[in-house]
Design an enzyme around this catalytic site. Structure first.
Site, PDB file in Angstrom:
ATOM      1  N   CYS A   1       0.834  -1.203   0.000  1.00  0.00           N
ATOM      2  CA  CYS A   1       0.000   0.000   0.000  1.00  0.00           C
ATOM      3  C   CYS A   1       0.864   1.248   0.000  1.00  0.00           C
ATOM      4  O   CYS A   1       1.396   1.644   1.040  1.00  0.00           O
ATOM      5  CB  CYS A   1      -0.941  -0.005   1.212  1.00  0.00           C
TER       6      CYS A   1
ATOM      7  N   CYS B   1      -0.440   4.054   2.220  1.00  0.00           N
ATOM      8  CA  CYS B   1      -0.178   3.832   3.641  1.00  0.00           C
ATOM      9  C   CYS B   1       1.275   4.121   4.007  1.00  0.00           C
ATOM     10  O   CYS B   1       1.569   4.722   5.046  1.00  0.00           O
ATOM     11  CB  CYS B   1      -0.498   2.388   4.024  1.00  0.00           C
ATOM     12  N   ASP B   2       2.210   3.682   3.171  1.00  0.00           N
ATOM     13  CA  ASP B   2       3.620   3.631   3.567  1.00  0.00           C
ATOM     14  C   ASP B   2       4.548   4.475   2.713  1.00  0.00           C
ATOM     15  O   ASP B   2       5.746   4.533   2.989  1.00  0.00           O
ATOM     16  CB  ASP B   2       4.104   2.172   3.530  1.00  0.00           C
TER      17      ASP B   2
END
Length: 339
Positions: free
Chosen positions: A136, A139-140
């Site tokens: 992701c 997300c990261d």
């Protein structure tokens, strides 16, 4: 078969399921949460969550899940190990057969079983997931400012991941096992034209290097002019091997919704298996499905956003919709008795 009939069963214990459990428990519906084979879901693979509202310093994925479970338990939710293997959802009550062999009955069901990221089977991948290896970018990606990163895949998911990562990474290289992309033309064109994105054609990720202390530090790639180099290597055909220094690797090969148990139940799913949420009479979105008393929350019905915060939101929607459904069910029963 258990003699009890639950008001609400929540299938799944990720953020969507926990949010649904909190809301249902606060409504005194005594929800039963089935934790599934991987309690906590995809978020437990994320070491740091920095974009969940209310945690300015960030929070560990496992900690966020554990806090959610404790919150749900505080209001009266109960948790049970097991996943749904098959379901009979027409009529009342609905019957769920679990992986434990038990059959339970419920008046309503919240499906929050999530979507599993597809992996590419690279060596050391299991050890480094969440430590520089991610599924992701949203997300990261911010953890990789100034890094050289790889994106594995050739579809729209990979193009989206790569384009997002250009906001942070020094360079982004898309690694694809053949010479033609599966991505839509518009997404492929955006990636090809971006000055910070390069392509490695006919190439696959073989091994990840690094540790949980250091994170990902490099990757071994294999390539062959005719594509699919790992298959060729396994067949004894010579391939080229190269080790590159990278600070992050992102799998962009898509997700698979965990909805196989809904086969034949009447719950509408799209061609990829995602549940199709229904709108109300005024065209507004709901968490309802095409089966009365069955609701969907989180990634199982969301192929687009796949964020913890959106999962929490749809979890609350599913619980509120379930509460309304149960009130309607009680009213129907009362009217039948009075009649």
């Amino acid at each position: 078969m258990s003699g009890d009939i639950h008001d609400v069963v929540v299938a799944g214990s990720g953020i969507a399921g926990l949010s649904a459990a909190v809301y249902a428990a606060r409504a005194d519906l005594d929800p039963l949460v089935l934790e599934g084979d991987e309690p906590g879901g995809q978020l437990t693979l994320t070491t740091d969550v920095e974009n969940f509202l209310g945690f300015p310093e960030g929070v560990g994925g496992m900690e966020l899940v554990q806090r959610g479970k404790e919150q749900a338990e505080r209001f009266g939710a109960t948790f049970q190990h097991g996943s749904v293997e098959s379901a009979t959802l027409d009529g009342q009550p609905k019957e769920l057969t679990l992986s434990t062999g038990e059959t339970i009955r419920t008046r309503s069901l919240v499906v929050a079983t999530g979507a599993s990221a597809r992996w590419v089977g690279a060596e050391n991948g299991a050890d480094l997931m969440g430590y520089g290896l991610s599924t992701c970018a949203t997300c990261d990606g911010a953890f990789h400012r100034g890094d050289d990163v790889l994106v594995i895949g050739g579809g729209d998911s990979a193009m989206e991941e790569a384009l997002f990562l250009t906001k942070f990474a020094e360079s982004v290289t898309i690694v694809h096992r053949r010479e033609e992309l599966r991505a839509s033309e518009i997404m492929a064109e955006r990636a090809r034209e971006h000055e910070d994105i390069e392509f490695r054609w006919n190439t696959e990720l073989q091994t990840l290097h690094g540790s949980q202390e250091e994170g990902v530090t490099g990757a071994t790639l294999v390539s062959h002019p005719d594509g699919y180099p790992r298959e060729k290597a396994e067949a004894g055909i010579e391939v080229d091997t190269e080790t590159v220094d990278v600070g992050g690797v992102f799998y962009g090969v898509g997700h698979t919704p965990n909805t196989d148990f809904l086969e034949g139940t009447g719950v509408e799913r799209d061609d990829s298996g995602y549940i199709v949420p229904q709108t109300d009479a005024d065209g507004r979105p709901t968490a309802r499905t095409t089966v009365d008393g069955v609701f969907a929350a989180g990634d199982v019905a969301d192929p687009n956003y796949r964020q913890a915060i959106t999962s929490a939101g749809t979890g609350s929607m599913a619980a509120l919709d379930a509460e309304e459904y149960l009130e309607t069910l009680s009213e129907r029963k009362r009217q039948r008795i009075e009649a």
